[in-house]
Motif scaffolding. Structure first.
Motif, short mmCIF file in Angstrom:
data_model
loop_
_atom_site.label_atom_id
_atom_site.label_comp_id
_atom_site.label_asym_id
_atom_site.label_seq_id
_atom_site.Cartn_x
_atom_site.Cartn_y
_atom_site.Cartn_z
N ASN A 1 1.06 -1.14 -0.11
CA ASN A 1 0.02 0.11 0.01
C ASN A 1 0.80 1.42 0.19
OD1 ASN A 1 -3.13 -1.00 0.66
ND2 ASN A 1 -1.45 -2.29 1.93
N TYR A 2 0.10 2.32 -0.31
CA TYR A 2 1.08 3.58 -0.45
C TYR A 2 1.73 3.81 0.88
CZ TYR A 2 1.95 8.24 -2.12
OH TYR A 2 3.03 9.25 -2.50
N LYS A 3 1.14 3.75 2.15
CA LYS A 3 1.40 4.03 3.19
C LYS A 3 2.94 3.06 3.48
CE LYS A 3 -1.42 4.71 7.02
NZ LYS A 3 -2.33 4.37 8.00
N GLY B 1 -6.93 9.13 -9.14
CA GLY B 1 -5.84 8.24 -8.77
C GLY B 1 -6.22 6.73 -9.23
N ALA B 2 -7.12 6.75 -10.47
CA ALA B 2 -7.94 5.75 -10.67
C ALA B 2 -7.13 4.43 -10.94
CB ALA B 2 -8.86 5.91 -12.00
N GLY C 1 -4.53 3.37 -9.31
CA GLY C 1 -3.86 2.99 -8.17
C GLY C 1 -4.65 1.75 -7.58
N GLY D 1 -8.04 3.18 -6.23
CA GLY D 1 -8.59 3.84 -7.30
C GLY D 1 -9.12 2.70 -8.28
N ALA E 1 -10.04 9.54 -13.41
CA ALA E 1 -9.06 10.54 -13.63
C ALA E 1 -7.66 9.82 -13.25
CB ALA E 1 -9.12 11.63 -12.67
N THR E 2 -6.91 9.70 -14.38
CA THR E 2 -5.63 8.91 -14.33
C THR E 2 -4.49 9.59 -15.09
OG1 THR E 2 -4.69 6.96 -14.83
CG2 THR E 2 -6.32 7.50 -16.25
N ASN F 1 -3.64 11.02 0.06
CA ASN F 1 -2.75 12.38 -0.41
C ASN F 1 -1.69 11.92 -1.32
OD1 ASN F 1 -1.24 10.64 1.25
ND2 ASN F 1 -0.27 11.98 2.66
N ALA G 1 -1.21 12.88 -4.29
CA ALA G 1 -0.50 14.15 -4.96
C ALA G 1 -0.22 15.40 -3.83
CB ALA G 1 -1.88 14.93 -5.63
N ILE H 1 -12.19 9.18 4.91
CA ILE H 1 -12.27 7.55 5.11
C ILE H 1 -10.92 7.35 5.93
CG2 ILE H 1 -12.17 5.82 3.78
CD1 ILE H 1 -14.88 7.11 3.53
N SER I 1 -9.17 3.88 7.34
CA SER I 1 -9.02 2.34 7.34
C SER I 1 -8.65 1.76 8.52
CB SER I 1 -8.53 1.74 6.17
OG SER I 1 -7.35 2.02 6.16
N GLY J 1 4.57 7.06 -8.31
CA GLY J 1 3.17 7.07 -9.17
C GLY J 1 2.95 6.24 -9.98
N VAL K 1 2.89 2.47 -10.03
CA VAL K 1 2.48 1.26 -9.97
C VAL K 1 0.73 1.04 -10.42
CG1 VAL K 1 1.69 -0.51 -8.44
CG2 VAL K 1 3.91 0.41 -8.19
N1 LIG Z 1 -7.44 6.79 4.72
C1 LIG Z 1 -7.04 5.30 4.61
O1 LIG Z 1 -7.37 4.59 5.33
C2 LIG Z 1 -6.27 5.06 3.39
C3 LIG Z 1 -6.15 3.75 3.11
C4 LIG Z 1 -5.41 3.29 2.03
C5 LIG Z 1 -4.90 4.28 1.16
N2 LIG Z 1 -4.98 5.44 1.66
C6 LIG Z 1 -4.40 6.43 0.71
O2 LIG Z 1 -5.04 6.63 -0.69
C7 LIG Z 1 -3.88 6.91 -1.47
C8 LIG Z 1 -3.87 5.95 -2.65
O3 LIG Z 1 -3.34 4.66 -2.12
P1 LIG Z 1 -2.92 3.63 -2.97
O4 LIG Z 1 -2.69 2.24 -2.26
O5 LIG Z 1 -4.21 3.53 -4.16
O6 LIG Z 1 -1.89 4.10 -3.80
P2 LIG Z 1 -1.13 3.76 -5.39
O7 LIG Z 1 -1.77 2.42 -5.62
O8 LIG Z 1 0.29 4.23 -5.20
O9 LIG Z 1 -2.19 4.82 -5.88
C9 LIG Z 1 -1.95 6.12 -6.17
C10 LIG Z 1 -2.33 6.82 -7.36
O10 LIG Z 1 -2.54 8.08 -7.39
C11 LIG Z 1 -2.26 8.62 -8.69
N3 LIG Z 1 -1.06 9.59 -8.41
C12 LIG Z 1 0.14 9.20 -7.87
N4 LIG Z 1 0.74 10.56 -7.65
C13 LIG Z 1 0.14 11.55 -8.04
C14 LIG Z 1 0.46 12.86 -8.27
N5 LIG Z 1 1.54 13.42 -7.75
N6 LIG Z 1 -0.85 13.78 -8.60
C15 LIG Z 1 -1.86 13.12 -8.86
N7 LIG Z 1 -2.01 11.62 -8.71
C16 LIG Z 1 -1.10 11.12 -8.35
C17 LIG Z 1 -1.79 7.60 -9.43
O11 LIG Z 1 -2.92 7.22 -10.41
P3 LIG Z 1 -3.05 7.62 -11.70
O12 LIG Z 1 -1.75 7.34 -12.27
O13 LIG Z 1 -4.14 6.70 -12.06
O14 LIG Z 1 -3.39 9.12 -11.85
C18 LIG Z 1 -1.34 6.57 -8.38
O15 LIG Z 1 -1.40 5.33 -9.10
C19 LIG Z 1 -2.63 7.18 -0.72
O16 LIG Z 1 -2.66 8.38 -0.66
C20 LIG Z 1 -2.70 6.19 0.51
O17 LIG Z 1 -2.03 6.65 1.61
C21 LIG Z 1 -5.54 5.90 2.52
#
Ligand SMILES: NC(=O)c1ccc[n+]([C@@H]2O[C@H](COP(=O)([O-])OP(=O)(O)OC[C@H]3O[C@@H](n4cnc5c(N)ncnc54)[C@H](OP(=O)(O)O)[C@@H]3O)[C@@H](O)[C@H]2O)c1
Length: 337
Positions: free
Chosen positions: A48-50, A162-163, A165, A168, A185-186, A252, A254, A275, A277, A323, A325
């Motif tokens: 995960n991103y975290k 972030g579709a 990811g 997304g 949006a990707t 976050n 971006a 949200i 988790s 960004g 993966v």
């Molecule tokens: N609140 C919670 O409990 C929780 C739980 C899980 C994840 N999250 C957060 O949700 C976010 C996504 O997590 P994930 O696991 O899906 O991560 P991920 O697989 O890395 O996906 C993030 C997606 O965001 C887009 N992106 C990356 N850098 C960007 C930038 N500079 N500007 C705009 N778009 C950008 C990219 O998609 P595109 O190339 O398609 O634009 C990337 O694939 C992270 O910030 C993560 O920390 C939060």
């Protein structure tokens, strides 16, 4: 087997004297792990991103190094002093402090408080549960939040940012399954065919998704939105949401900033739903996992997931921070790891 001296491979992130961080696979022992009343032999974890932040020295996620990240783990209980679990139980541990400041699922064993442990629904394999992982769980939470706020398919399109990811791509597929018209949006044009297959009917580039972020309000377009990126894109999304619509905010990728004014809220009644988790209460957590195990068709997960070993993780983490993966990455902690 002498549990405490059992050694196992784990990804270990270490801080160097010059303030940089390195990652390597090291042999650890169960007695290196933090205290807890349940020990789980991990079959699969997920990225995960975290985790990528923790694995690169982000102190907002992990304060103390050396550290083993991995906020998700699926496996088998091998020892328990808690009444609620017995050796042999098939479980999922995700969220809480796992992988943040508690050694996480990027090692073959974890030791955690039993309050963090959930029996894995019998219809979900360990692999499938980690294809879902925290990202899929968060997508489900986001989609359910839109439904709970009354967003219906006949009210108009729903945007997912972030579709491509982890969060997304699962959100796109779930929304489609629930009958919504989905716009993605990707930043990855090359992933549009996959996103179309998952259910996206139209696309915005990241640049298009952020147009007008500094305006007071924008044309009403979205009945709802699942935002995973924050920053100017989220501001534009909120300002483009229809009267009474709902936007969820979980990420976050971006930016952690949100350049916004009050007008979408006071003139259009737009709702912004946060949200989280990690601290989702166990009763709600179980209900969300039950839906994913037994109610929703999650077959699309095979399409968006790939499985890597511990040795490949270092490179995937770097790609995630850029960004780059797509979809979900599962980590196989089996004997070959
Ligand atoms: N609140 C919670 O409990 C929780 C739980 C899980 C994840 N999250 C957060 O949700 C976010 C996504 O997590 P994930 O696991 O899906 O991560 P991920 O697989 O890395 O996906 C993030 C997606 O965001 C887009 N992106 C990356 N850098 C960007 C930038 N500079 N500007 C705009 N778009 C950008 C990219 O998609 P595109 O190339 O398609 O634009 C990337 O694939 C992270 O910030 C993560 O920390 C939060």
């Amino acid at each position: 087997m002498n549990l405490d001296s059992t050694s196992f491979p784990a990804l270990v992130v270490r801080e160097q004297g010059d303030g940089t961080f390195t990652r390597s696979i090291e042999q650890r022992q169960i007695n290196d792990l933090p205290a807890g009343d349940v020990v789980v032999q991990v079959e699969y974890s997920s990225l995960n991103y975290k985790d990528a932040l923790s694995a690169s020295g982000n102190r907002g996620v992990t304060k103390k190094y050396p550290h083993t990240p991995g906020i998700d783990a699926a496996g088998t209980v091998i020892w328990s002093s808690a009444d609620s679990f017995l050796p042999g139980d098939q479980v999922v541990v995700s969220g809480y402090d796992l992988g943040m400041n508690t050694a996480g699922g990027f090692g073959r064993f974890i030791r955690v408080p039993s309050d963090w442990v959930m029996r894995r629904p019998s219809s979900l394999s360990a692999l499938k549960s980690m294809q879902i992982g925290t990202a899929g769980f968060t997508a489900a939470q986001s989609v359910m939040a839109l439904q709970a706020m009354g967003v219906e398919p006949d009210q108009g399109p729903v945007l997912v940012t972030g579709a491509s990811g982890g969060v997304g791509s699962v959100a796109v597929a779930l929304l489609k399954e629930l009958g919504f018209t989905v716009v993605a949006a990707t930043g990855k044009e090359a992933e549009q065919p996959l996103l179309r297959k998952l259910g996206a009917e139209d696309f915005l580039s990241r640049e298009q998704a952020a147009i007008g972020s500094n305006r007071m309000l924008l044309r009403e377009r979205w009945a709802g939105a699942v935002d995973t990126v924050g920053g100017p894109i989220l501001a534009t999304v909120i300002k483009s949401t229809k009267y009474d619509g709902t936007v969820t905010c979980c990420g976050n990728a971006a930016s952690g900033d949100l350049p916004l004014n009050v007008y979408p809220f006071i003139l259009r009644g737009v709702k912004l739903i946060g949200i989280d988790s990690a601290r989702c209460p166990m009763s709600r957590r179980k209900e969300i996992w039950r839906k994913m195990a037994d109610e929703w068709d999650m077959q699309f997960l095979d399409e968006i997931s790939r499985t890597v070993g511990l040795l490949e993780l270092d490179e995937v983490i770097d790609r995630m921070l850029l960004g780059m993966v797509r979809g979900r990455t599962v980590i196989d902690l089996g004997e070959g790891a």
